[in-house]
Design an enzyme around this catalytic site. Sequence first.
Site, PDB file in Angstrom:
ATOM      1  N   SER A 117       1.869   0.835   3.022  1.00 52.72           N
ATOM      2  CA  SER A 117       2.811   1.732   3.699  1.00 52.72           C
ATOM      3  C   SER A 117       3.272   1.091   4.994  1.00 52.72           C
ATOM      4  CB  SER A 117       2.130   3.068   4.004  1.00 52.72           C
ATOM      5  OG  SER A 117       2.905   3.758   4.958  1.00 52.72           O
ATOM      6  N   HIS A 123       5.551   1.069   0.077  1.00 56.49           N
ATOM      7  CA  HIS A 123       5.687   2.509   0.303  1.00 56.49           C
ATOM      8  C   HIS A 123       6.426   2.738   1.614  1.00 56.49           C
ATOM      9  CE1 HIS A 123       4.290   6.714  -0.239  1.00 56.49           C
ATOM     10  NE2 HIS A 123       4.056   6.720   1.071  1.00 56.49           N
ATOM     11  N   ASP A 161       7.734   5.539   4.250  1.00 59.10           N
ATOM     12  CA  ASP A 161       7.542   6.931   4.676  1.00 59.10           C
ATOM     13  C   ASP A 161       8.733   7.410   5.490  1.00 59.10           C
ATOM     14  OD1 ASP A 161       4.952   7.768   3.676  1.00 59.10           O
ATOM     15  OD2 ASP A 161       4.142   6.149   4.918  1.00 59.10           O
ATOM     16  N   MET A 197      10.357  10.491   7.439  1.00 57.99           N
ATOM     17  CA  MET A 197       9.967  11.757   8.070  1.00 57.99           C
ATOM     18  C   MET A 197      11.130  12.289   8.896  1.00 57.99           C
ATOM     19  SD  MET A 197       6.123  10.854   9.291  1.00 57.99           S
ATOM     20  CE  MET A 197       4.995   9.912   8.247  1.00 57.99           C
ATOM     21  N   HIS A 215       8.845   7.852   0.105  1.00 56.16           N
ATOM     22  CA  HIS A 215       8.162   9.140   0.207  1.00 56.16           C
ATOM     23  C   HIS A 215       8.936   9.985   1.213  1.00 56.16           C
ATOM     24  CE1 HIS A 215       4.176  11.240   1.664  1.00 56.16           C
ATOM     25  NE2 HIS A 215       5.057  12.091   1.179  1.00 56.16           N
ATOM     26  N   MET A 250       9.387  12.919   3.311  1.00 57.53           N
ATOM     27  CA  MET A 250       8.803  14.091   3.979  1.00 57.53           C
ATOM     28  C   MET A 250       9.934  14.774   4.718  1.00 57.53           C
ATOM     29  SD  MET A 250       5.319  12.155   5.083  1.00 57.53           S
ATOM     30  CE  MET A 250       5.992  10.541   4.672  1.00 57.53           C
ATOM     31  N   MET A 288      -1.517  14.035  -1.933  1.00 58.04           N
ATOM     32  CA  MET A 288      -1.795  13.646  -0.546  1.00 58.04           C
ATOM     33  C   MET A 288      -3.282  13.841  -0.243  1.00 58.04           C
ATOM     34  SD  MET A 288       1.001  12.541   0.769  1.00 58.04           S
ATOM     35  CE  MET A 288       0.392  12.283   2.441  1.00 58.04           C
ATOM     36  N   ASP A 295      -2.316   8.985  -1.311  1.00 56.60           N
ATOM     37  CA  ASP A 295      -1.750   8.536  -0.041  1.00 56.60           C
ATOM     38  C   ASP A 295      -2.481   9.229   1.101  1.00 56.60           C
ATOM     39  OD1 ASP A 295      -0.110   7.755   2.046  1.00 56.60           O
ATOM     40  OD2 ASP A 295       1.666   8.836   1.339  1.00 56.60           O
ATOM     41  N   GLY A 313      -5.540   7.748   4.212  1.00 54.28           N
ATOM     42  CA  GLY A 313      -6.933   7.353   4.417  1.00 54.28           C
ATOM     43  C   GLY A 313      -7.488   6.478   3.308  1.00 54.28           C
TER      44      GLY A 313
HETATM   45  C1  DX5 Z   1       1.265   9.956   5.941  1.00 51.07           C
HETATM   46  C2  DX5 Z   1       2.013   8.954   5.100  1.00 51.07           C
HETATM   47  C3  DX5 Z   1       1.190   7.840   4.631  1.00 51.07           C
HETATM   48  C4  DX5 Z   1       0.595   6.995   5.735  1.00 51.07           C
HETATM   49  C5  DX5 Z   1      -0.719   6.475   5.235  1.00 51.07           C
HETATM   50  O1  DX5 Z   1       2.097  10.999   6.198  1.00 51.07           O
HETATM   51  O2  DX5 Z   1       2.565   9.587   3.961  1.00 51.07           O
HETATM   52  O3  DX5 Z   1       1.880   7.032   3.693  1.00 51.07           O
HETATM   53  O4  DX5 Z   1       1.396   5.910   6.085  1.00 51.07           O
HETATM   54  O5  DX5 Z   1      -1.360   5.838   6.275  1.00 51.07           O
HETATM   55  P1  DX5 Z   1      -2.930   5.571   6.223  1.00 51.07           P
HETATM   56  O6  DX5 Z   1      -3.182   4.714   5.022  1.00 51.07           O
HETATM   57  O7  DX5 Z   1      -3.221   4.930   7.517  1.00 51.07           O
HETATM   58  O8  DX5 Z   1      -3.611   6.926   6.064  1.00 51.07           O
HETATM   59 ZN    ZN Z   2       3.419   8.295   2.372  1.00 52.61          ZN
END
Ligand code: DX5
Ligand code: ZN
Length: 241
Positions: A26, A50, A52, A54, A83, A85, A153, A191, A193
């Site tokens: 990501s 990936h 993200d 937002m 992704h 959001m 998630m 996705d 942690g």
């Molecule tokens: C969180 C994102 C993830 C994030 C994951 O909202 O959707 O894709 O980048 O980051 P890590 O792997 O550090 O949890």
């Molecule tokens: Zn993500």
Amino acid sequence: MGETAGRTHAPGLPSLSGNDLRVAPSILSADFGRLAEEIDTVAGVTDWLHVDVMDAHFVPNLTIGPVVVASIRRRTGMFLDCHLMMTDPGEYLEAFRNAGADSCSVHVEVGETEALCAEMRQLGIGVGLVVNPETPYEAAAPYLHLVDLLLIMTVHPGFAGQKFMADSIPKLTEARAQAEREELKVTLQVDGGIDELTAPIAAIAGARCFVAGSAVFHDPDPAGAVRRIHSAASGSSSAGR
Ligand code: DX5
Ligand code: ZN
């Protein structure tokens, strides 16, 4: 991969069969000031990226949009898994497709899921659906036959670097059971942690695509981190089957 323009893979979601796995780094955890170099560090060890997106509304954070996706597309042929959001993803699907996104994933929590899936299908991109930690699996179940990718998630969306929530894992088990029952070809993705300790937990439950931000880009050796997560997940996915 350097100057590669356009895609280097077949259109549509790469089909992951059997114990075939993907780690999707990501870019949220990358250094955006040197994004191209960061992407190059993982391009030799995985073909998924990936992205993200937002909107500061569906989640409190604000990141990137189609303009940046278009720049990434010019730089790499990797599969761009976006992704979204966003509260109104439908307003932007075509722009992401035109920018070079290979798949878009919308959250089931924003509603209009059937129409959004139909639009992604019509645009010719991979169709992804995302389920937040507090959303029960039942919210996504009616749409499983419409999607290529189901993202469970394992953190609350919005920020990288959060702790993996194992409570989400039973949803993978449910999704895998439904997919087997209904003979659906859907890739299960996790996705949040994800690292070499948590990826195996998700792999045993059926995940085949592992998004990892901090574990990859905060490692001094991002390519090595991708390899370690891949190999940890592979060991568990074959042991679990
Ligand atoms: C969180 C994102 C993830 C994030 C994951 O909202 O959707 O894709 O980048 O980051 P890590 O792997 O550090 O949890
Ligand atoms: Zn993500």
